[in-house]
Design a protein around this motif. Structure first.
Motif, short mmCIF file in Angstrom:
data_model
loop_
_atom_site.label_atom_id
_atom_site.label_comp_id
_atom_site.label_asym_id
_atom_site.label_seq_id
_atom_site.Cartn_x
_atom_site.Cartn_y
_atom_site.Cartn_z
N THR A 7 -21.97 -21.59 23.05
CA THR A 7 -22.97 -21.61 24.11
C THR A 7 -24.25 -20.92 23.66
OG1 THR A 7 -21.25 -21.64 25.82
CG2 THR A 7 -23.45 -20.92 26.49
N LEU A 8 -24.13 -19.74 23.06
CA LEU A 8 -25.31 -19.00 22.60
C LEU A 8 -26.07 -19.77 21.53
CD1 LEU A 8 -23.86 -15.37 22.33
CD2 LEU A 8 -25.60 -16.16 23.95
N THR A 9 -25.35 -20.30 20.55
CA THR A 9 -26.02 -20.99 19.44
C THR A 9 -26.64 -22.31 19.90
OG1 THR A 9 -23.93 -21.96 18.69
CG2 THR A 9 -24.66 -19.91 17.63
N ARG A 10 -26.02 -22.96 20.84
CA ARG A 10 -26.59 -24.21 21.36
C ARG A 10 -27.82 -23.91 22.23
NH1 ARG A 10 -21.95 -27.19 23.85
NH2 ARG A 10 -21.84 -25.07 24.38
N LYS A 11 -27.72 -22.91 23.08
CA LYS A 11 -28.82 -22.58 23.99
C LYS A 11 -30.06 -22.11 23.24
CE LYS A 11 -29.99 -19.85 28.05
NZ LYS A 11 -29.48 -18.94 29.09
N TYR A 12 -29.87 -21.27 22.23
CA TYR A 12 -31.01 -20.69 21.51
C TYR A 12 -31.30 -21.38 20.18
CZ TYR A 12 -30.40 -17.26 25.15
OH TYR A 12 -30.28 -16.65 26.38
N LYS A 13 -30.49 -22.40 19.86
CA LYS A 13 -30.70 -23.24 18.67
C LYS A 13 -30.75 -22.43 17.36
CE LYS A 13 -33.21 -26.81 21.26
NZ LYS A 13 -32.54 -26.52 22.48
N THR A 14 -29.93 -21.39 17.32
CA THR A 14 -29.85 -20.55 16.13
C THR A 14 -28.56 -19.75 16.17
OG1 THR A 14 -30.98 -18.88 14.79
CG2 THR A 14 -31.09 -18.58 17.16
N ASN A 15 -28.13 -19.31 14.99
CA ASN A 15 -27.03 -18.35 14.93
C ASN A 15 -27.53 -16.99 14.44
OD1 ASN A 15 -27.46 -19.07 12.22
ND2 ASN A 15 -25.31 -18.78 11.69
N ASN A 16 -28.86 -16.84 14.40
CA ASN A 16 -29.47 -15.58 13.97
C ASN A 16 -29.31 -14.54 15.09
OD1 ASN A 16 -31.38 -13.45 13.61
ND2 ASN A 16 -32.50 -14.74 12.18
N PHE A 18 -30.53 -11.61 15.50
CA PHE A 18 -31.78 -10.97 15.92
C PHE A 18 -32.51 -11.84 16.93
CE2 PHE A 18 -31.00 -9.06 11.72
CZ PHE A 18 -31.10 -7.72 12.04
N THR A 19 -32.57 -13.12 16.67
CA THR A 19 -33.25 -14.06 17.57
C THR A 19 -32.52 -14.16 18.91
OG1 THR A 19 -34.02 -15.32 15.66
CG2 THR A 19 -34.10 -16.43 17.80
N ILE A 20 -31.19 -14.25 18.85
CA ILE A 20 -30.41 -14.33 20.08
C ILE A 20 -30.60 -13.07 20.91
CG2 ILE A 20 -28.07 -14.46 21.04
CD1 ILE A 20 -27.36 -16.23 18.57
N ALA A 21 -30.54 -11.91 20.28
CA ALA A 21 -30.73 -10.64 21.00
C ALA A 21 -32.11 -10.60 21.65
CB ALA A 21 -30.55 -9.46 20.05
N GLU A 22 -33.12 -11.06 20.94
CA GLU A 22 -34.47 -11.08 21.49
C GLU A 22 -34.53 -11.96 22.73
OE1 GLU A 22 -38.86 -12.78 20.20
OE2 GLU A 22 -37.46 -12.18 18.63
N HIS A 23 -33.93 -13.15 22.67
CA HIS A 23 -33.90 -14.05 23.83
C HIS A 23 -33.17 -13.43 25.02
CE1 HIS A 23 -35.88 -17.64 22.35
NE2 HIS A 23 -35.20 -17.55 21.22
N LEU A 24 -32.18 -12.61 24.72
CA LEU A 24 -31.39 -11.97 25.78
C LEU A 24 -32.04 -10.70 26.31
CD1 LEU A 24 -27.83 -12.42 24.23
CD2 LEU A 24 -28.77 -13.62 26.22
#
Length: 139
Positions: A7-16, A18-24
């Motif tokens: 869900t996280l990787t699909r929603k934010y289009k990355t497995n990074n 740092f990027t996911i944390a920033e979006h959250l």
């Protein structure tokens, strides 16, 4: 955990992580945490923070970010220091879950090639080889 990672990787289009944390809305900080602490996750006044030891190399920093992100997603509200000191709960269980989450997040959508060792696979993808024991084939 697998569904959460997908869900996280699909929603934010990355497995990074740092990027996911920033979006959250999780604030990332780097600090010298000494020799024995690689990272910390905490929240204060409704703000969430991941602090990563600045002494670590970039691969370890990315792994620790993913590990601490796991605490935010899976264990929010738990305090490791409290668990260690005052409860009979096994805090190591949460650390193992966070390590497994981090390995799965970083290695999502990757596969071991024929003839490639697990060590080479981890090195190629920038995952510390110390975390091999948390890898599952369906990662």
């Amino acid at each position: 955990m697998d569904k959460l990672i997908h869900t996280l990787t699909r929603k934010y289009k990355t497995n990074n992580p740092f990027t996911i944390a920033e979006h959250l809305g999780i604030h990332i900080r780097f600090a010298d945490l000494g020799e024995h602490t690689r990272g910390i996750y905490y929240s204060k006044l409704r703000r969430r923070f991941i602090v990563i030891n600045s002494r670590l190399n970039s691969h370890w920093q990315r792994f620790i970010c993913a590990h601490e992100l796991a605490h935010d997603r899976l264990h929010r509200g738990l305090n490791r220091f409290f668990l260690d000191k005052y409860s009979f709960s096994n805090a190591n269980k949460y650390e193992r879950q966070a390590n497994r989450f981090a390995v799965q997040l970083i290695l999502i959508n990757t596969n071991i090639h024929s003839g490639e060792t697990i060590e080479d696979f981890f090195l190629k993808n920038g995952v510390p080889t110390e975390m091999i024991k948390y890898y599952t084939r369906n990662s």
